[in-house]
Design a protein around this motif. Structure first.
Motif, PDB file in Angstrom:
ATOM      1  N   ARG A  45     -95.688  24.099 -63.693  1.00 25.10           N
ATOM      2  CA  ARG A  45     -95.131  23.337 -64.809  1.00 25.10           C
ATOM      3  C   ARG A  45     -95.041  24.254 -66.010  1.00 25.10           C
ATOM      4  NH1 ARG A  45     -98.711  24.805 -67.682  1.00 25.10           N
ATOM      5  NH2 ARG A  45     -97.883  23.413 -69.264  1.00 25.10           N
ATOM      6  N   GLY A  46     -94.453  23.725 -67.104  1.00 27.82           N
ATOM      7  CA  GLY A  46     -94.171  24.576 -68.254  1.00 27.82           C
ATOM      8  C   GLY A  46     -92.738  25.078 -68.104  1.00 27.82           C
ATOM      9  N   ALA A  47     -91.942  24.917 -69.163  1.00 29.53           N
ATOM     10  CA  ALA A  47     -90.496  25.144 -69.038  1.00 29.53           C
ATOM     11  C   ALA A  47     -90.120  26.519 -68.444  1.00 29.53           C
ATOM     12  CB  ALA A  47     -89.833  24.923 -70.393  1.00 29.53           C
ATOM     13  N   ARG A  88     -87.044  17.592 -62.503  1.00 25.89           N
ATOM     14  CA  ARG A  88     -87.557  17.174 -63.817  1.00 25.89           C
ATOM     15  C   ARG A  88     -86.394  17.260 -64.815  1.00 25.89           C
ATOM     16  NH1 ARG A  88     -93.268  19.397 -65.656  1.00 25.89           N
ATOM     17  NH2 ARG A  88     -93.213  17.418 -66.782  1.00 25.89           N
ATOM     18  N   THR A 167     -95.804  31.466 -74.258  1.00 22.93           N
ATOM     19  CA  THR A 167     -94.925  31.464 -75.439  1.00 22.93           C
ATOM     20  C   THR A 167     -95.752  31.115 -76.680  1.00 22.93           C
ATOM     21  OG1 THR A 167     -94.248  29.155 -75.080  1.00 22.93           O
ATOM     22  CG2 THR A 167     -92.866  30.891 -74.106  1.00 22.93           C
ATOM     23  N   GLN A 194    -103.186  19.048 -69.847  1.00 21.53           N
ATOM     24  CA  GLN A 194    -102.850  20.482 -69.759  1.00 21.53           C
ATOM     25  C   GLN A 194    -103.649  21.320 -70.756  1.00 21.53           C
ATOM     26  OE1 GLN A 194    -100.637  17.967 -69.796  1.00 21.53           O
ATOM     27  NE2 GLN A 194     -98.750  18.464 -68.715  1.00 21.53           N
ATOM     28  N   THR A 234     -92.002  24.636 -76.257  1.00 17.87           N
ATOM     29  CA  THR A 234     -90.958  23.619 -76.206  1.00 17.87           C
ATOM     30  C   THR A 234     -90.268  23.611 -74.848  1.00 17.87           C
ATOM     31  OG1 THR A 234     -88.854  22.864 -77.167  1.00 17.87           O
ATOM     32  CG2 THR A 234     -89.314  25.216 -77.311  1.00 17.87           C
ATOM     33  N   ASP A 235     -89.755  22.460 -74.503  1.00 16.84           N
ATOM     34  CA  ASP A 235     -88.980  22.306 -73.260  1.00 16.84           C
ATOM     35  C   ASP A 235     -87.491  22.375 -73.510  1.00 16.84           C
ATOM     36  OD1 ASP A 235     -91.691  20.879 -72.795  1.00 16.84           O
ATOM     37  OD2 ASP A 235     -90.873  21.405 -70.833  1.00 16.84           O
ATOM     38  N   ASN A 244     -90.928  18.530 -76.850  1.00 17.95           N
ATOM     39  CA  ASN A 244     -92.125  19.141 -76.262  1.00 17.95           C
ATOM     40  C   ASN A 244     -93.050  18.026 -75.775  1.00 17.95           C
ATOM     41  OD1 ASN A 244     -93.617  21.531 -75.573  1.00 17.95           O
ATOM     42  ND2 ASN A 244     -95.062  20.995 -77.164  1.00 17.95           N
ATOM     43  N   LYS A 245     -94.144  18.434 -75.196  1.00 17.50           N
ATOM     44  CA  LYS A 245     -95.101  17.500 -74.593  1.00 17.50           C
ATOM     45  C   LYS A 245     -95.423  16.330 -75.517  1.00 17.50           C
ATOM     46  CE  LYS A 245     -96.391  17.552 -71.320  1.00 17.50           C
ATOM     47  NZ  LYS A 245     -95.659  16.725 -70.309  1.00 17.50           N
TER      48      LYS A 245
HETATM   49  O1  MRU Z   1     -95.167  18.586 -68.384  1.00 17.56           O
HETATM   50  P1  MRU Z   1     -95.382  20.042 -68.578  1.00 17.56           P
HETATM   51  O2  MRU Z   1     -96.782  20.486 -68.349  1.00 17.56           O
HETATM   52  O3  MRU Z   1     -94.364  20.855 -67.791  1.00 17.56           O
HETATM   53  O4  MRU Z   1     -95.052  20.271 -70.112  1.00 17.56           O
HETATM   54  C1  MRU Z   1     -95.174  21.560 -70.649  1.00 17.56           C
HETATM   55  C2  MRU Z   1     -94.888  21.616 -72.100  1.00 17.56           C
HETATM   56  O5  MRU Z   1     -94.610  20.630 -72.737  1.00 17.56           O
HETATM   57  C3  MRU Z   1     -94.879  22.975 -72.729  1.00 17.56           C
HETATM   58  O6  MRU Z   1     -95.280  22.909 -74.062  1.00 17.56           O
HETATM   59  C4  MRU Z   1     -93.449  23.537 -72.682  1.00 17.56           C
HETATM   60  O7  MRU Z   1     -92.925  23.437 -71.387  1.00 17.56           O
HETATM   61  C5  MRU Z   1     -93.399  24.950 -73.107  1.00 17.56           C
HETATM   62  S1  MRU Z   1     -94.188  26.002 -71.960  1.00 17.56           S
HETATM   63  C6  MRU Z   1     -94.094  27.601 -72.504  1.00 17.56           C
END
Ligand code: MRU
Length: 339
Positions: A45-47, A88, A167, A194, A234-235, A244-245
Motif C-alpha cells: 500500500r502507499g501510492a 483501488r 516521501t 499505518q 498524498t495519493d 490523503n489518508k
Molecule cells: O491506504 P493506504 O495505506 O494505501 O494509504 C496511504 C496513504 O494515504 C499515504 O499517505 C499516501 O499513499 C502517500 S504514500 C508515500
C-alpha cells in the motif's frame, strides 16, 4: 530499510505489510492476478508502492501472454490492465503506472516477446526512479526542517509506502543525514493503523526517534507547542486539493489554527492537476475495518453499521507547501509549474 517491493528472476517479492510490525515476511508472486489482489487487500500500500506493484504486475502479465499472437496479446494485456486498475480507486500512481506500461505495449510494433522484455525493463526502471525521486524530495524537504524540530506525520508515507526512502519521511531522513536532530510523532491512523504499525516500525528499524499518538491527540500537541511541522504524503493532488489518508484534513485544520506549517510530499507521479475534487473517487472500504480492530476484536455493537472512507480531501488553502522531486512549491506555484 528493506525495499518494500523488488523484481527478481521474473517474480515480484514484496513485504506483506498486513503482518507488520509482528512479522517481517515476503510474498513471492508470479502472476498479475496475485499482484492485483495484494494491492486490493493492502499487502502492499502507499501510492508510489502501489504504482510500482502495478507496473510489475503488468510485467508478469506480459510474460504470461508473450507467446500469443500480437492481437490476442494486446487483448489479454488490456484485460490485465483493467483488472489491476480496478483494485483501488484513489491513488493516481496506480493509473499513471499502468498507463505508462500500456503506452509501451500499445505503441511498439515488435513481437510480444520483445515487448515483454521492454515492459520488464520499464517496470524495473520505475522502481529505481521511485528511489531517486524520493531522495530528491528528501533533499528539498530537509531545507524546511530545523535542528530539534518535531515533525508530525499521518498514516505511512515512508519507505514502506514507496520502493524505499519514502516521501513524507524523506525530508526527515535527509535532515538527519545532514546532522540535524529530528523527532517524529506518528498518528496511529485508524482504522488500518499505518502510523502505529508501519511508520513506527520503519523509523524504529532505522533508529529515528518516534512516538505514536492516538489520532485525537495531534490538536492538543500542536496547541501545547510540541509539534513544529507537519509533513504528510498524498495519493492524488488535483488542481484544488490534496487527497490523503482519512484524518489528514483534520490535521491540516489543526495546523492552520495553530500556525504550524503543513507540508505535503508529492512525487510528480501523484499529480493529477487536470482534475478537481469532483473527479476523484474516494475509496470506501469494508465497514469491518472500523468495527473490528485489526479484523479481530469487535468494538461496535452487533447490527450497527460503520462508514469507512479511506481518504479525505484537504483544500489547497490549508497547504503551506508541496514538496516534489523538483523543489518546494505553494499550491499556486505548483499549478504554474506543472499544469
Ligand atoms: O491506504 P493506504 O495505506 O494505501 O494509504 C496511504 C496513504 O494515504 C499515504 O499517505 C499516501 O499513499 C502517500 S504514500 C508515500
Amino acid at each position: 530499510m528493506l525495499p518494500s517491493i523488488e523484481w527478481k528472476n521474473s517474480k515480484v517479492y514484496m513485504i506483506d505489510q498486513t503482518l507488520l510490525p509482528f512479522e517481517l515476511k515476503h510474498l513471492e508472486l508470479d502472476n498479475f492476478r496475485d499482484v492485483a489482489t495484494s494491492i486490493k487487500v493492502m499487502n502492499i500500500r502507499g501510492a508510489p508502492a502501489i504504482g510500482v506493484a502495478a507496473a510489475m504486475g503488468m510485467a508478469l502479465a506480459s510474460i504470461e501472454y508473450k507467446e500469443l499472437p500480437k492481437e490476442k496479446f494486446l487483448e489479454k494485456m488490456e484485460e490485465a490492465a483493467n483488472i489491476i486498475k480496478s483494485t483501488r480507486p484513489t491513488a493516481s500512481n496506480l493509473f499513471w503506472a499502468v498507463n505508462r506500461i500500456w503506452n509501451i505495449v500499445s505503441t511498439y510494433p515488435d513481437h510480444p516477446t520483445i515487448i515483454s522484455d521492454l515492459v520488464i525493463e520499464e517496470a524495473k526502471l520505475m522502481a529505481q526512479e521511485d528511489i531517486n525521486v524520493n531522495k530528491n524530495i528528501g533533499k528539498h524537504g530537509a531545507s524546511l526542517l530545523s535542528n530539534d524540530d518535531v515533525v508530525l506525520t499521518h498514516c505511512n508515507a515512508g519507505s514502506l509506502a514507496t520502493v524505499q526512502y519514502g516521501t513524507a519521511l524523506a525530508p526527515v531522513r535527509a535532515a538527519i543525514e545532514e546532522g540535524k536532530q529530528i523527532k517524529v510523532i506518528a498518528d496511529e491512523t485508524r482504522p488500518r493503523l499505518q502510523g502505529a504499525r508501519l511508520t513506527a516500525y520503519e523509523l524504529q528499524y532505522d533508529k529515528i526517534p518516534v512516538k505514536v499518538i492516538s489520532d485525537t491527540s495531534s490538536g492538543l500537541l500542536m496547541y501545547l507547542g510540541l509539534i513544529n511541522k507537519v509533513i504528510v504524503g498524498t495519493d492524488r493532488v488535483t488542481s484544488d486539493a490534496v487527497f490523503n489518508k482519512i484524518g489528514t484534513y483534520l490535521v491540516a485544520l489543526a495546523a492552520k489554527e495553530n500556525n504550524i506549517p503543513f507540508y505535503v510530499a508529492a512525487p510528480t507521479s501523484t499529480l493529477s492537476l487536470n482534475e478537481n475534487v469532483r473527479d476523484v473517487t474516494i475509496e470506501q472500504r469494508d465497514s469491518r475495518e472500523v468495527s473490528h480492530v485489526l479484523g479481530k476484536l469487535q468494538i461496535v455493537p452487533d447490527g450497527v453499521d460503520c462508514l469507512n472512507y479511506a481518504f479525505d480531501i484537504t483544500p489547497f488553502k490549508l497547504v503551506t507547501g508541496i514538496i516534489t522531486e523538483d523543489g518546494v512549491f505553494n499550491p499556486k506555484e505548483l499549478i504554474k509549474r506543472y499544469k
